[in-house]
Design a protein around this motif. Structure first.
Motif, PDB file in Angstrom:
ATOM      1  N   ARG A 553       0.823  -1.205   0.000  1.00  0.00           N
ATOM      2  CA  ARG A 553       0.000   0.000   0.000  1.00  0.00           C
ATOM      3  C   ARG A 553       0.859   1.259   0.000  1.00  0.00           C
ATOM      4  N   GLY A 554       2.054   1.155   0.583  1.00  0.00           N
ATOM      5  CA  GLY A 554       2.947   2.311   0.554  1.00  0.00           C
ATOM      6  C   GLY A 554       3.389   2.629  -0.862  1.00  0.00           C
ATOM      7  N   ILE A 555       3.687   1.578  -1.613  1.00  0.00           N
ATOM      8  CA  ILE A 555       4.121   1.793  -2.997  1.00  0.00           C
ATOM      9  C   ILE A 555       2.978   2.380  -3.813  1.00  0.00           C
ATOM     10  N   VAL A 556       1.784   1.853  -3.600  1.00  0.00           N
ATOM     11  CA  VAL A 556       0.615   2.396  -4.312  1.00  0.00           C
ATOM     12  C   VAL A 556       0.440   3.872  -3.994  1.00  0.00           C
ATOM     13  N   MET A 558       2.637   6.020  -2.961  1.00  0.00           N
ATOM     14  CA  MET A 558       3.722   6.812  -3.532  1.00  0.00           C
ATOM     15  C   MET A 558       3.497   7.010  -5.033  1.00  0.00           C
ATOM     16  N   VAL A 559       3.166   5.930  -5.741  1.00  0.00           N
ATOM     17  CA  VAL A 559       2.956   6.012  -7.179  1.00  0.00           C
ATOM     18  C   VAL A 559       1.794   6.956  -7.490  1.00  0.00           C
ATOM     19  N   PHE A 560       0.717   6.791  -6.737  1.00  0.00           N
ATOM     20  CA  PHE A 560      -0.452   7.632  -6.945  1.00  0.00           C
ATOM     21  C   PHE A 560      -0.126   9.094  -6.736  1.00  0.00           C
ATOM     22  N   SER A 561       0.643   9.361  -5.674  1.00  0.00           N
ATOM     23  CA  SER A 561       1.013  10.743  -5.396  1.00  0.00           C
ATOM     24  C   SER A 561       1.856  11.304  -6.523  1.00  0.00           C
ATOM     25  N   CYS A 562       2.779  10.496  -7.018  1.00  0.00           N
ATOM     26  CA  CYS A 562       3.617  10.969  -8.125  1.00  0.00           C
ATOM     27  C   CYS A 562       2.757  11.265  -9.340  1.00  0.00           C
ATOM     28  N   ILE A 563       1.815  10.384  -9.601  1.00  0.00           N
ATOM     29  CA  ILE A 563       0.931  10.610 -10.750  1.00  0.00           C
ATOM     30  C   ILE A 563       0.147  11.904 -10.571  1.00  0.00           C
ATOM     31  N   SER A 564      -0.412  12.100  -9.362  1.00  0.00           N
ATOM     32  CA  SER A 564      -1.151  13.356  -9.114  1.00  0.00           C
ATOM     33  C   SER A 564      -0.274  14.554  -9.384  1.00  0.00           C
ATOM     34  N   ALA A 565       0.948  14.474  -8.882  1.00  0.00           N
ATOM     35  CA  ALA A 565       1.837  15.621  -9.043  1.00  0.00           C
ATOM     36  C   ALA A 565       2.114  15.869 -10.522  1.00  0.00           C
ATOM     37  N   PHE A 566       2.358  14.818 -11.270  1.00  0.00           N
ATOM     38  CA  PHE A 566       2.657  15.004 -12.688  1.00  0.00           C
ATOM     39  C   PHE A 566       1.448  15.516 -13.452  1.00  0.00           C
ATOM     40  N   VAL A 567       0.285  14.972 -13.142  1.00  0.00           N
ATOM     41  CA  VAL A 567      -0.923  15.458 -13.824  1.00  0.00           C
ATOM     42  C   VAL A 567      -1.157  16.922 -13.477  1.00  0.00           C
ATOM     43  N   GLY A 568      -0.965  17.228 -12.180  1.00  0.00           N
ATOM     44  CA  GLY A 568      -1.144  18.614 -11.753  1.00  0.00           C
ATOM     45  C   GLY A 568      -0.196  19.548 -12.479  1.00  0.00           C
ATOM     46  N   MET A 569       1.055  19.155 -12.514  1.00  0.00           N
ATOM     47  CA  MET A 569       2.036  20.003 -13.186  1.00  0.00           C
ATOM     48  C   MET A 569       1.741  20.076 -14.680  1.00  0.00           C
ATOM     49  N   GLY A 570       1.240  18.969 -15.210  1.00  0.00           N
ATOM     50  CA  GLY A 570       0.864  18.985 -16.619  1.00  0.00           C
ATOM     51  C   GLY A 570      -0.218  20.008 -16.895  1.00  0.00           C
ATOM     52  N   CYS A 571      -1.224  20.015 -16.016  1.00  0.00           N
ATOM     53  CA  CYS A 571      -2.298  20.999 -16.165  1.00  0.00           C
ATOM     54  C   CYS A 571      -1.766  22.411 -16.091  1.00  0.00           C
ATOM     55  N   ILE A 572      -0.918  22.635 -15.138  1.00  0.00           N
ATOM     56  CA  ILE A 572      -0.359  23.972 -14.977  1.00  0.00           C
ATOM     57  C   ILE A 572       0.411  24.365 -16.223  1.00  0.00           C
TER      58      ILE A 572
ATOM     59  N   SER B 254       8.108   5.863  16.857  1.00  0.00           N
ATOM     60  CA  SER B 254       8.113   7.307  16.607  1.00  0.00           C
ATOM     61  C   SER B 254       6.902   7.705  15.790  1.00  0.00           C
ATOM     62  N   TYR B 255       6.074   6.716  15.439  1.00  0.00           N
ATOM     63  CA  TYR B 255       4.906   7.036  14.628  1.00  0.00           C
ATOM     64  C   TYR B 255       3.771   6.111  15.028  1.00  0.00           C
ATOM     65  N   ASP B 256       2.575   6.493  14.641  1.00  0.00           N
ATOM     66  CA  ASP B 256       1.399   5.703  14.979  1.00  0.00           C
ATOM     67  C   ASP B 256       1.185   4.651  13.913  1.00  0.00           C
ATOM     68  N   ILE B 257       1.364   3.403  14.303  1.00  0.00           N
ATOM     69  CA  ILE B 257       1.312   2.313  13.336  1.00  0.00           C
ATOM     70  C   ILE B 257      -0.051   2.201  12.682  1.00  0.00           C
ATOM     71  N   ARG B 258      -1.073   2.674  13.393  1.00  0.00           N
ATOM     72  CA  ARG B 258      -2.421   2.518  12.839  1.00  0.00           C
ATOM     73  C   ARG B 258      -2.652   3.465  11.680  1.00  0.00           C
ATOM     74  N   LYS B 259      -1.885   4.560  11.643  1.00  0.00           N
ATOM     75  CA  LYS B 259      -2.132   5.544  10.584  1.00  0.00           C
ATOM     76  C   LYS B 259      -1.030   5.520   9.547  1.00  0.00           C
ATOM     77  N   SER B 260      -0.134   4.567   9.673  1.00  0.00           N
ATOM     78  CA  SER B 260       1.052   4.637   8.837  1.00  0.00           C
ATOM     79  C   SER B 260       0.794   4.046   7.468  1.00  0.00           C
ATOM     80  N   LEU B 261       1.285   4.724   6.469  1.00  0.00           N
ATOM     81  CA  LEU B 261       1.156   4.220   5.108  1.00  0.00           C
ATOM     82  C   LEU B 261       2.482   3.623   4.654  1.00  0.00           C
ATOM     83  N   TRP B 262       3.548   4.288   5.004  1.00  0.00           N
ATOM     84  CA  TRP B 262       4.857   3.667   4.844  1.00  0.00           C
ATOM     85  C   TRP B 262       5.787   4.257   5.868  1.00  0.00           C
TER      86      TRP B 262
END
Lengths: 602, 376
Positions: A553-556, A558-572, B254-262
């Motif tokens: 889920r962390g990778i998802v 991160m990827v999603f955030s990067c995509i948002s940023a690129f789309v946002g910058m693209g719009c700008i 150092s962080y709340d595991i329940r809210k952690s994404l990474w």
């Protein structure tokens, strides 16, 4: 020859006839008390009294303790600390190891002989229950002790730490929770002498008192001294030692020291006796905590009771240098167990304690009952579970435990069913980052006749080496005696000579009855499987580890955030570089400004 | 707390803190100045206005800097005297507030800059109006007049307070002799890079430069919103745990595991130097929460929507779904330099027709004694 054997038989039966049976009926229930005068709370008492009554017997006696749980809301179990239970492993008491918890309304009978002299104690071995009050001395008298006749009175003294809140509440809300990520142990609220404070210990001049001292606390080791009085240490944890002069002892929880103290020959003064917390063991020191408890050697009831003198440092006797009365040379080990102690957080955010990456989790079936129901498979450690950290020991071998402490705290470790030789104990490491580890090629100091006892502490980031003989078939727990650390899982299991346990011991029916009454399993492997002992599906395991770095889920994210940023910058960018739209062009025309964006000279 | 990373005359952590903070400040100032230069242009037109606004920018920055110098010295003196961090318990909340404020301001200002090159006239109107109405003392007009000074003021305040807090924290492990040099070099480097951006902007196609720098600014703003959310959640966590959070550094607890994404145990922007810059540019957290990531994405969503709405309105003269007869040309006096109405503010103010606008411009120009091209 025949006469000799007849004589031997007569002698044996004479001893047996002299050995009495001592019976206690304990009704375990809740009792109100206020030992520090500050806070009235309910304790777990026995037969309506708190502190609970001591158990007293003579060496070779049979002790029968009939325990009925009248708590109503908690199970219980009793362990007789330091008693070997040779041939009666089921009477040892730790829940999950040799018995099930005894549910409210049920009872259990502990029936065993005591063939060892000295000072012991008994306490609850269910969860972290004993600091809620269920602990008291267990005294074994011995007419043949080496210093018999050298003292006038045989008495005892207990020290303890003490919490105002109940242990289950503290454990659930303050300790084993994710909001305590460093695993800070709850700080006690007071120190107690004989479950009280400011005690007046009546003494007469020119007498020698044998004082058996036990620390019945949950966490803190204590320094004990008697102002202006030195004493001789004569016994530790049931092992007689060569009388050793000392003026201060350092006693961890669960340890016992017996001393001979000779009083002065005048009654003009009363002398303070002090027990002081080892504050190194506490995570923080609250400002209002009084970490000493005082009493007085009372020569004169009507005299002054002076305040104790403050001292700069603790000058205590290092028990490593005690010489047992029955001298043994260091054993040579046949089998060695090496464990590393560490604390870390698992996936639920809670801080746990580990022996070699395993934190102890009690099995569904007490390990002893697994031994009894496993036939020839009892020598395979797998059946005892993945999280009980079980080692199977042979019979009549020398077992060595090497413990390297990667934690910057002191820990008192206790082995059930045995005393052990303390072969080596290192000093504390100079800093938190390095741990002194045992190196058999470069041994440290080994005494000619190593000290023996059943509870010994390891220094911060240091190590110790213990050796004992596996001459007592049974399932024996080895664990840190700080109740909080036991709750965190700092324990391992030794299954010693399982075949001999099966052939020579039996579990009494009332023990199984307690299991049935509580709905606990009592046959099969650690998962309760009686059919296939090697199928551990359903066993209790430790929580999953913390995710190491990026999970799916962390990778998802991160990827999603990067995509948002690129789309946002693209719009700008699109907006920024796009042609002008109608209305703006009109304005520009009207005002007469050129729209050319090749203008550069600004 | 950052390790003492250097010898006793130069501390790398302090250098990085100051470099990053000064870089952010000088980027914003340089973009503002470039924007002013383009918008109000060379000295042949409205030079008085231009210089006045430029002065605002510098005064705003200087004022912010002075306030922080005073506050900072007071803080550090108090720190050393009482040994306690006076920001301490609520530091996270302060950070949250400052980050949010800065993000909002940058967001609002940002899009305007993209129409900079072509909207010079429009801005003449706006600015002239704001000075024509300079008699009224309402907050709206005050803030509209001093908006050029307000943004740098708040930015400098925020960055400097951050810097002081960080240095206060870091300086426990750094020898005091290492601080002055590190501060100086950090400030010079940050200012140098900002100046280069300002100067360099004149030699490239302005619009490309503006677009790139606006993208960059919005990246920073998105990062700021994410950080604001993160700081708030960090505050909640440290309230739960009490004092022990500091002990655990970047590790478990150092962080709340329940809210952690990474969570990675390295790369902590609060303590590790290059990651600090990474966070400043992109909002990186080594321990991200659902809140911080979601706010980041929602911010970009908001920006995308805003840009689309603006583009729509430019094409068609009105917002989507708004009836034709309600179209008003907006002249929002609060944001005189913004040629377009920012939809997220949601209100419209009085408009004027094109002819009126031209008259006003002519008036203000003559009252300022500056000649003006006559319209064709």
């Amino acid at each position: 020859m025949r006469a000799f054997s007849l004589l031997a038989t007569l002698a044996a039966s004479a001893t047996a006839a002299l050995a009495a049976t001592v019976q206690y009926d304990f009704s375990v229930d809740w009792v109100q008390a206020n030992p520090d005068g500050d806070y009235d709370r309910t304790f777990i008492g026995i037969n309506g009294e708190w502190p609970p009554p001591p158990i007293k017997c003579k060496i070779h006696d049979r002790v029968i303790v009939n325990v009925t749980n009248n708590l109503g809301n908690e199970p219980t179990a009793l362990h007789f600390h330091g008693i070997f239970m040779n041939g009666t492993n089921a009477m040892d008491g730790p829940v999950g190891v040799t018995q099930c918890p005894v549910p409210p309304g049920s009872n259990i009978i502990y029936n065993f002989t005591v063939d060892q002299p000295g000072m012991y104690w008994y306490h609850s071995h269910f969860g972290g229950q004993y600091p809620d009050g269920l602990r008291a001395p267990f005294i074994v008298y011995d007419d043949d002790e080496p210093f018999a006749g050298q003292y006038d009175e045989d008495t005892y003294l207990t020290v303890s730490d003490y919490y105002h809140q109940s242990i289950p509440w503290l454990t659930a809300n303050k300790f084993l929770t994710l909001i305590n990520p460093t695993g800070a142990e709850p700080i006690p609220d007071a120190a107690l002498f004989n479950d009280s404070q400011n005690i007046k210990f009546k003494v007469e001049p020119n007498k020698t008192y044998k004082i058996r001292i036990v620390n019945m606390g949950a966490l803190v080791s204590q320094y004990i001294w008697f102002e202006d009085h030195d004493f001789k240490i004569v016994e530790v944890d049931g092992i007689y030692v060569e009388p050793t002069d000392a003026s201060m002892i350092y006693i961890t929880v669960a340890q016992r020291y017996t001393i001979l103290l000779t009083t002065k020959n005048s009654t003009d003064k009363n002398y303070p006796m002090i027990a002081s917390f080892d504050t190194d063991m506490m995570d923080t020191i609250p400002e209002d905590l009084v970490w000493n408890v005082t009493g007085w050697l009372t020569y004169d009831d009507n005299g002054d009771f002076p305040e104790p003198t403050l001292i700069d440092q603790y000058d205590f006797y290092d028990d490593f240098n005690l010489v047992p009365f029955e001298k043994e040379e260091p054993y040579e080990p046949d089998y060695s167990i090496t464990v590393e102690v560490a604390m870390k957080n698992l996936g639920n955010g809670v801080n746990y304690a580990f022996f070699n990456d395993i934190t102890y989790v009690a099995p569904k079936v007490p390990t002893l009952y697994t031994v009894m129901s496993s036939g020839n498979d009892s020598t395979d450690a797998t059946i005892y579970g993945s999280n009980t950290h079980t080692y199977v020991l042979g019979y009549q071998e020398v077992v060595e435990i090497v413990l390297n402490n990667f934690d910057p705290g002191k820990h008192p470790f206790h082995l059930h069913g045995h005393t052990f030789q303390v072969i080596e104990r290192s000093g504390a490491s100079p800093d938190d980052a390095t741990t002194l580890m045992y190196d058999p090629a470069n041994p440290g100091t080994v005494n000619e006749y190593p000290m023996r006892r059943d509870t010994v502490y390891v220094r911060p980031n240091g190590y110790f080496v213990l050796r004992f003989k596996s001459d007592n078939p049974g399932v024996w727990f080895f664990h840190c005696h700080i109740e909080w650390h036991l709750a965190q899982g700092l324990a391992l299991t030794l299954v010693e000579a399982p075949a001999e346990i099966q052939s020579n011991q039996a579990i009494p029916e009332d023990h199984y009855a307690a299991c049935k009454a509580g709905g606990y399993a009592y046959e099969g492997n650690a998962a309760g499987n009686t059919v296939n002992l090697f199928d551990l599906k359903g066993e209790k395991l430790q929580p999953k580890p913390l995710p190491a770095g990026f999970t799916a889920r962390g990778i998802v994210a991160m990827v999603f955030s990067c995509i948002s940023a690129f789309v946002g910058m693209g719009c700008i960018t699109w907006y920024g570089l796009s042609d002008l739209k109608t209305t703006e062009r009109e304005v520009a025309e009207i005002i007469g400004e050129p729209l050319d964006d090749s203008d550069e000279s600004k | 707390m950052a390790q003492n990373s250097g010898n006793s005359y130069f501390d790398v952590s302090v250098f990085f803190i100051l470099f990053r903070e000064t870089l952010e400040v000088s980027i914003i100032i340089s973009v503002l100045l470039t924007f002013l230069k383009q918008g109000i242009g060379g000295s042949s037109q409205d030079a008085w206005l231009y210089h006045r606004l430029v002065r605002q920018v510098w005064i705003g920055s200087g004022l912010g800097f002075t306030i922080c110098l005073i506050l900072g010295c007071a803080c550090i003196a108090a720190w050393y005297k009482f040994g306690k961090d006076i920001w301490g318990a609520t530091e996270d909340i302060w950070e949250c507030v400052f980050c949010t404020l800065a993000s909002v301001l940058i967001s609002i200002m940002g899009l305007a800059m993209l129409r900079l090159n072509k909207m010079r006239a429009k801005w003449h109107v706006k600015l002239a109006k704001s000075f024509a109405h300079s008699d009224s003392n309402s907050i709206r007009s005050l803030s509209s007049r001093y908006a050029m000074g307000l943004l740098p003021l708040v930015t400098v305040l925020r960055e400097s307070i951050e810097a002081i807090v960080f240095i206060g924290g870091v300086s426990l492990s750094a020898p005091p002799s290492s601080i002055p040099l590190s501060v100086l070099v950090g400030v010079l480097c940050g200012a140098g890079v900002g100046y280069f951006i300002y100067k360099g902007g004149n030699r490239v196609k302005i619009q490309v430069f503006l677009t790139i720098s606006t993208c960059f600014l919005y990246l920073v703003a998105a990062g700021l919103i994410s950080r604001a959310t993160w700081y708030f959640e960090n505050y909640q966590w440290s309230q739960l745990v009490g004092g022990n959070v500091a002990e655990t550094g970047s590790g478990p607890g150092s962080y709340d595991i329940r809210k952690s994404l990474w969570h990675v145990n390295c790369c902590n922007p609060l303590t590790d130097d290059w990651w600090m810059i990474f966070q400043g540019l992109l909002g990186w957290q080594n321990s991200a929460t659902y809140g911080s990531v979601i706010s980041y994405n929602f911010y970009w969503l908001g920006v995308i929507i805003a840009v689309c709405l603006l583009a729509f309105r430019e094409s068609y003269g009105h917002l989507p779904f708004v009836k034709l007869k309600d179209i008003e040309r907006d002249t929002d006096l609060r944001y005189p330099l913004i040629g377009v109405h920012t939809d997220n503010m949601g209100d419209k103010s009085s408009s004027s027709s094109t002819e009126e606008e031209i008259e006003i411009v002519a008036e203000s120009s003559s009252s300022c004694g500056v000649s003006r091209h006559a319209r064709s």
